[in-house]
Scaffold this motif. Structure first.
Motif, PDB file in Angstrom:
ATOM      1  N   ASP A   1       0.832  -1.209   0.000  1.00 46.96           N
ATOM      2  CA  ASP A   1       0.000   0.000   0.000  1.00 46.96           C
ATOM      3  C   ASP A   1       0.865   1.258   0.000  1.00 46.96           C
ATOM      4  O   ASP A   1       0.563   2.257   0.674  1.00 46.96           O
ATOM      5  N   GLY A   2       1.966   1.200  -0.758  1.00 49.46           N
ATOM      6  CA  GLY A   2       2.817   2.363  -0.935  1.00 49.46           C
ATOM      7  C   GLY A   2       3.807   2.631   0.184  1.00 49.46           C
ATOM      8  O   GLY A   2       4.551   3.619   0.122  1.00 49.46           O
ATOM      9  N   GLU A   3       3.840   1.750   1.196  1.00 53.95           N
ATOM     10  CA  GLU A   3       4.718   1.959   2.340  1.00 53.95           C
ATOM     11  C   GLU A   3       5.598   0.728   2.561  1.00 53.95           C
ATOM     12  O   GLU A   3       5.248  -0.378   2.155  1.00 53.95           O
ATOM     13  N   PRO A   4       6.749   0.889   3.231  1.00 50.55           N
ATOM     14  CA  PRO A   4       7.548  -0.288   3.589  1.00 50.55           C
ATOM     15  C   PRO A   4       6.712  -1.263   4.414  1.00 50.55           C
ATOM     16  O   PRO A   4       5.859  -0.846   5.215  1.00 50.55           O
ATOM     17  N   PRO A   5       6.932  -2.559   4.253  1.00 52.15           N
ATOM     18  CA  PRO A   5       6.048  -3.534   4.907  1.00 52.15           C
ATOM     19  C   PRO A   5       6.236  -3.653   6.408  1.00 52.15           C
ATOM     20  O   PRO A   5       5.335  -4.115   7.108  1.00 52.15           O
ATOM     21  N   ASP A   6       7.403  -3.268   6.946  1.00 51.12           N
ATOM     22  CA  ASP A   6       7.661  -3.343   8.385  1.00 51.12           C
ATOM     23  C   ASP A   6       7.242  -4.705   8.945  1.00 51.12           C
ATOM     24  O   ASP A   6       7.773  -5.719   8.553  1.00 51.12           O
ATOM     25  N   GLY A   7       6.258  -4.750   9.841  1.00 49.94           N
ATOM     26  CA  GLY A   7       5.866  -6.000  10.486  1.00 49.94           C
ATOM     27  C   GLY A   7       5.178  -6.989   9.572  1.00 49.94           C
ATOM     28  O   GLY A   7       4.956  -8.143   9.972  1.00 49.94           O
ATOM     29  N   ALA A   8       4.829  -6.590   8.364  1.00 50.02           N
ATOM     30  CA  ALA A   8       4.202  -7.499   7.413  1.00 50.02           C
ATOM     31  C   ALA A   8       5.226  -8.104   6.439  1.00 50.02           C
ATOM     32  O   ALA A   8       4.856  -8.708   5.443  1.00 50.02           O
ATOM     33  N   ARG A   9       6.488  -7.970   6.750  1.00 47.07           N
ATOM     34  CA  ARG A   9       7.508  -8.476   5.833  1.00 47.07           C
ATOM     35  C   ARG A   9       7.551 -10.005   5.854  1.00 47.07           C
ATOM     36  O   ARG A   9       7.286 -10.645   6.873  1.00 47.07           O
ATOM     37  N   GLY A  10       7.904 -10.573   4.707  1.00 47.21           N
ATOM     38  CA  GLY A  10       8.151 -12.000   4.636  1.00 47.21           C
ATOM     39  C   GLY A  10       9.595 -12.329   4.974  1.00 47.21           C
ATOM     40  O   GLY A  10      10.406 -11.458   5.309  1.00 47.21           O
ATOM     41  N   LEU A  11       9.936 -13.604   4.850  1.00 46.77           N
ATOM     42  CA  LEU A  11      11.259 -14.067   5.245  1.00 46.77           C
ATOM     43  C   LEU A  11      12.374 -13.490   4.389  1.00 46.77           C
ATOM     44  O   LEU A  11      13.521 -13.407   4.839  1.00 46.77           O
ATOM     45  N   ASP A  12      12.065 -13.105   3.157  1.00 43.91           N
ATOM     46  CA  ASP A  12      13.111 -12.757   2.201  1.00 43.91           C
ATOM     47  C   ASP A  12      13.299 -11.264   1.996  1.00 43.91           C
ATOM     48  O   ASP A  12      13.945 -10.851   1.030  1.00 43.91           O
ATOM     49  N   ILE A  13      12.743 -10.447   2.896  1.00 43.50           N
ATOM     50  CA  ILE A  13      12.989  -9.009   2.851  1.00 43.50           C
ATOM     51  C   ILE A  13      13.201  -8.504   4.276  1.00 43.50           C
ATOM     52  O   ILE A  13      12.848  -9.176   5.252  1.00 43.50           O
ATOM     53  N   ASP A  14      13.768  -7.299   4.373  1.00 46.65           N
ATOM     54  CA  ASP A  14      13.885  -6.675   5.685  1.00 46.65           C
ATOM     55  C   ASP A  14      12.673  -5.765   5.932  1.00 46.65           C
ATOM     56  O   ASP A  14      11.758  -5.684   5.108  1.00 46.65           O
TER      57      ASP A  14
END
Length: 328
Positions: free
Chosen positions: A271-284
């Motif tokens: 939704d246009g923002e860094p995923p933060d707590g919704a990140r998957g295993l393969d991103i920060d």
């Protein structure tokens, strides 16, 4: 299943000689497997549906091997990179797959079973007769009860009737079926659905795509200079994006990079923002990641409430390749 449930005879274990290689075993044959209870599972290493079954299959192998169970994986590749023997080996080893695996690059074993699914399980008794099958995920309790029944019929004494305890995490965690509202989405033209960039897909040639101002649920689009192939969509210039409007806890994407191109950096937004707590295993937390080997990348795993979201991935380098979105 109950003691009175019948397991009908569905056919016989076909020859496995069409396999192009074997891992963890020499070639196995129906004759050599007589007297054993066998389960055969069709798989391909980038398939999320197979990955989510793997903890159960490994647990059955560990628990019942000494009772006479033989687990055989049949690796029938979906994508070109899954034909490479060393890539298969290097993918399966860290997953802890140590039972025999038939490498079925020509789909000979697949055709011998008249199979049509990843994953698919076939249960064979000591006489070489197929007594049960299951296509797809879930139904683990019944599958294990079938194993126990066949081992008991084969004369194994004191088969433990407790069910294995499995607590998967990561990519192995079962889908949240109650909130899942997005289907598998291929980005090659052979099976592409829901493509929303204006003017549609240009097959097998470079085109500069733009994304629409708004995406409907389960639609996706390209932005930048891409070549859309039958199975593989390849970025020709840095900065290209893929956007997808989805509904689900998890978003995965099978990714690779053009031969000789080296690792490819990318950035994910939700939704246009860094995923933060919704990140998957393969991103920060900021959404940064790198495509190295060709495989499934878990990019989003979000907590409740699950709702429609817009996923965006921007590749920093040319040569990035995308195959299929999957959700959980």
């Amino acid at each position: 299943m109950t003691a009175t449930d019948k397991l009908r005879i569905e056919g016989r274990l076909p020859e496995l000689g069409g396999a192009t290689a074997w891992l963890h075993s020499g070639p196995l044959t129906p004759a050599g497997l007589r007297g054993k209870v066998v389960i055969v599972q069709f798989c391909t290493f980038s398939c999320i549906n197979w990955l989510r079954t793997l903890p159960h299959v490994k647990a059955w192998d560990r628990k019942y091997r000494d009772d006479g169970l033989v687990v055989i994986g049949v690796h029938s590749p979906e994508f070109p990179f899954e034909h490479d023997l060393e890539k298969i080996r290097s993918a399966l080893e860290p997953m802890g797959v140590d039972y025999p695996v038939a490498v079925d690059n020509e789909f000979a074993v697949w055709r011998a079973f008249d199979n049509a699914y990843w994953p698919a399980l076939y249960f064979i008794d000591p006489e070489g007769r197929i007594r049960h099958h299951h296509f797809g995920e879930e139904d683990y309790e019944r599958s294990e009860r079938v194993i126990q029944r066949l081992l008991t019929e084969a004369g194994s004494a004191d088969v433990d009737e407790d069910l294995v305890s499995v607590e998967p995490d990561g990519v192995y965690l079962a889908a949240d079926w109650g909130t899942l509202g997005s289907p598998e989405t291929y980005v090659g033209y052979a099976r592409a659905t829901g493509f929303a960039s204006p003017a549609g897909l240009a097959r097998d040639r470079s085109r500069v795509y733009v994304e629409p101002s708004r995406l409907q649920l389960n639609h996706w689009a390209l932005a930048g200079d891409w070549t859309v192939g039958e199975q593989i969509t390849t970025l020709n210039e840095p900065g290209g994006r893929i956007v997808h409007r989805f509904h689900g806890r998890d978003l995965n994407l099978v990714l690779g990079s053009r031969a000789g191109g080296g690792p490819t950096g990318f950035r994910v937004l939700l939704d246009g923002e860094p995923p933060d707590g919704a990140r998957g295993l393969d991103i920060d937390e900021r959404g940064n990641g790198t495509v190295g080997e060709e495989r499934l990348y878990q990019l989003i795993r979000q907590d409740a409430p699950i709702m429609e979201r817009t996923f965006e991935i921007t590749f920093l380098d040319a040569g990035a390749q995308a195959y299929v979105f999957t959700f959980g």
